[in-house]
Write a protein that holds these residues in place. Structure first.
Motif, PDB file in Angstrom:
ATOM      1  N   ALA A 288       3.122   6.360   9.359  1.00  0.00           N
ATOM      2  CA  ALA A 288       1.930   6.110   9.028  1.00  0.00           C
ATOM      3  C   ALA A 288       1.583   4.588   8.707  1.00  0.00           C
ATOM      4  CB  ALA A 288       1.464   6.785   7.393  1.00  0.00           C
ATOM      5  N   PRO A 289       1.350   4.023   9.766  1.00  0.00           N
ATOM      6  CA  PRO A 289       1.391   2.334   9.540  1.00  0.00           C
ATOM      7  C   PRO A 289       0.098   1.839   8.903  1.00  0.00           C
ATOM      8  CG  PRO A 289       0.904   3.352  12.088  1.00  0.00           C
ATOM      9  CD  PRO A 289       1.332   4.317  11.215  1.00  0.00           C
ATOM     10  N   GLY A 290      -1.005   2.687   8.894  1.00  0.00           N
ATOM     11  CA  GLY A 290      -2.126   2.072   8.111  1.00  0.00           C
ATOM     12  C   GLY A 290      -2.290   2.713   6.821  1.00  0.00           C
ATOM     13  N   GLY A 291      -1.144   3.439   6.447  1.00  0.00           N
ATOM     14  CA  GLY A 291      -1.354   4.279   5.143  1.00  0.00           C
ATOM     15  C   GLY A 291      -1.700   5.781   5.306  1.00  0.00           C
ATOM     16  N   PRO A 292      -1.871   6.547   4.041  1.00  0.00           N
ATOM     17  CA  PRO A 292      -2.580   8.013   4.344  1.00  0.00           C
ATOM     18  C   PRO A 292      -3.655   7.907   5.286  1.00  0.00           C
ATOM     19  CG  PRO A 292      -1.714   7.114   1.907  1.00  0.00           C
ATOM     20  CD  PRO A 292      -1.799   5.932   2.800  1.00  0.00           C
TER      21      PRO A 292
ATOM     22  N   ILE B  31       0.808  -1.040  -0.053  1.00  0.00           N
ATOM     23  CA  ILE B  31       0.094  -0.043   0.100  1.00  0.00           C
ATOM     24  C   ILE B  31       0.852   1.180   0.037  1.00  0.00           C
ATOM     25  CG2 ILE B  31      -1.729   1.284   1.198  1.00  0.00           C
ATOM     26  CD1 ILE B  31      -2.691  -1.351   2.610  1.00  0.00           C
ATOM     27  N   ASP B  32       0.684   2.184  -0.717  1.00  0.00           N
ATOM     28  CA  ASP B  32       1.373   3.243  -1.057  1.00  0.00           C
ATOM     29  C   ASP B  32       1.212   4.400   0.055  1.00  0.00           C
ATOM     30  OD1 ASP B  32       2.148   2.652  -3.503  1.00  0.00           O
ATOM     31  OD2 ASP B  32       0.701   3.971  -4.698  1.00  0.00           O
ATOM     32  N   GLY B  33       2.417   4.855   0.588  1.00  0.00           N
ATOM     33  CA  GLY B  33       2.192   5.787   1.805  1.00  0.00           C
ATOM     34  C   GLY B  33       2.606   5.035   3.074  1.00  0.00           C
ATOM     35  N   VAL B  34       2.562   3.875   3.201  1.00  0.00           N
ATOM     36  CA  VAL B  34       2.658   2.877   4.390  1.00  0.00           C
ATOM     37  C   VAL B  34       4.182   3.147   4.945  1.00  0.00           C
ATOM     38  CG1 VAL B  34       2.646   0.837   5.555  1.00  0.00           C
ATOM     39  CG2 VAL B  34       0.772   1.574   4.140  1.00  0.00           C
ATOM     40  N   CYS B  35       4.306   3.430   6.283  1.00  0.00           N
ATOM     41  CA  CYS B  35       5.766   3.518   6.762  1.00  0.00           C
ATOM     42  C   CYS B  35       5.555   3.712   8.256  1.00  0.00           C
ATOM     43  CB  CYS B  35       6.542   4.641   6.145  1.00  0.00           C
ATOM     44  SG  CYS B  35       5.900   6.495   6.753  1.00  0.00           S
ATOM     45  N   TRP B  36       6.617   3.369   9.095  1.00  0.00           N
ATOM     46  CA  TRP B  36       6.598   3.740  10.369  1.00  0.00           C
ATOM     47  C   TRP B  36       5.568   4.902  10.966  1.00  0.00           C
ATOM     48  CZ3 TRP B  36       8.368   7.346  13.961  1.00  0.00           C
ATOM     49  CH2 TRP B  36       9.513   8.045  13.453  1.00  0.00           C
TER      50      TRP B  36
END
Length: 286
Positions: free
Chosen positions: A96-100, A89-94
């Protein structure tokens, strides 16, 4: 950190444990767990290991101090578990763990997730520590040289760890849990996720006082994936990981009891594979 005195122990799972593993009274394929056998003697020097997994707040201090950009941030996507399994999923990272539209700011006492093995090594170096070996991780989880299936002992207790069974509540067979899990993941509402570190302490702790070593998040170790015996029969996907991946331990919030045992092994691609179920803790020499 807690001090672990080290010593000699048998790493891995005894044969009887693989016979004990079952799915609703039906034996699970032994090749799924072939990488846990045979047991062998391991000797460890004294060391220290983090009582808890590294939190969002701790990782934020690291990034603020160093400017570190995680692999998931650099790629622009991360892995989230959905009704279709793991999805990029685009934008997922630590952050934004669930995405945008999601933020880890409200989870500062939760384990940091969406961190790759390389991210964890960088944090450990910044903190003056290192990743534990898988032997150190297993010894700390067991609480010493004696064999324990889970950090607290050999009797499963659903209230001792953040697992799929904890969230499923009263369901009492693995088939029922799996059906519940599929239904839960298909809903539009929230699904089970990480819990604050230490939320299941002290009842779920190991004898050394290490928390969250069963469930919550899988944890990276420094150990390169390998078979304890090269001739062992195991799942082909496991064998393909040997010599390339790094060992991951402990199970997570999305796993069942047989996947959160002290001797259970998983393997992850260190070049950037990260998800909502993977974190880490650090160690250092005593």
């Amino acid at each position: 950190m807690v001090r672990v005195p080290g010593g000699e122990f048998l790493q891995g799972s005894p044969p009887w444990l693989l016979d004990w593993l079952d799915d609703n009274d039906q034996p699970l394929p032994r090749i799924w767990f072939g990488d846990e056998t045979p047991q062998f003697v391991q000797t460890l020097a004294p060391y220290r290991i983090d009582r808890h997994p590294v939190t969002v707040a701790e990782f934020a201090r690291f990034t603020e101090s160093t400017g570190h950009v995680t692999d998931a941030e650099a790629r622009g996507y991360g892995l989230v578990y959905t009704e279709r399994g793991w999805q990029e999923i685009d934008g997922v990272c630590w952050r934004a763990p669930g995405g945008p539209g999601t933020s880890s700011a409200e989870m500062r006492d939760h384990p940091v997730v969406h961190v790759s093995w390389e991210d964890c090594v960088a944090f450990a170096a910044w903190a003056g520590k290192r990743l534990p070996t898988e032997a150190e991780w297993e010894f700390a989880a067991r609480g010493g040289p004696g064999f324990r299936i889970w950090p607290w002992g050999d009797k499963w207790d659903t209230g001792n760890a953040n697992t799929a069974e904890f969230h499923a509540g009263a369901l009492n067979t693995l088939a029922a849990w799996k059906a519940w899990w599929r239904t839960t993941c298909a809903q539009d509402g929230p699904v089970p996720r990480t819990s604050p570190v230490g939320a299941f302490s002290p009842r779920g702790d190991s004898e050394y006082g290490c928390a969250d070593m069963a469930g919550n998040v899988y944890e990276w170790t420094s150990t390169l994936s390998h078979l304890y015996d090269a001739s062992t029969e195991c799942d082909p996907t496991l064998r393909a990981a040997m010599g390339r991946y790094r060992v991951i331990r402990g199970g997570s919030w999305m796993n069942f009891r047989y996947q959160t045992r002290c001797s259970e092994r998983m393997h992850g691609d260190p070049t950037g594979w990260s998800s909502f179920a993977h974190g880490f803790r650090c160690a250092r020499d005593d």
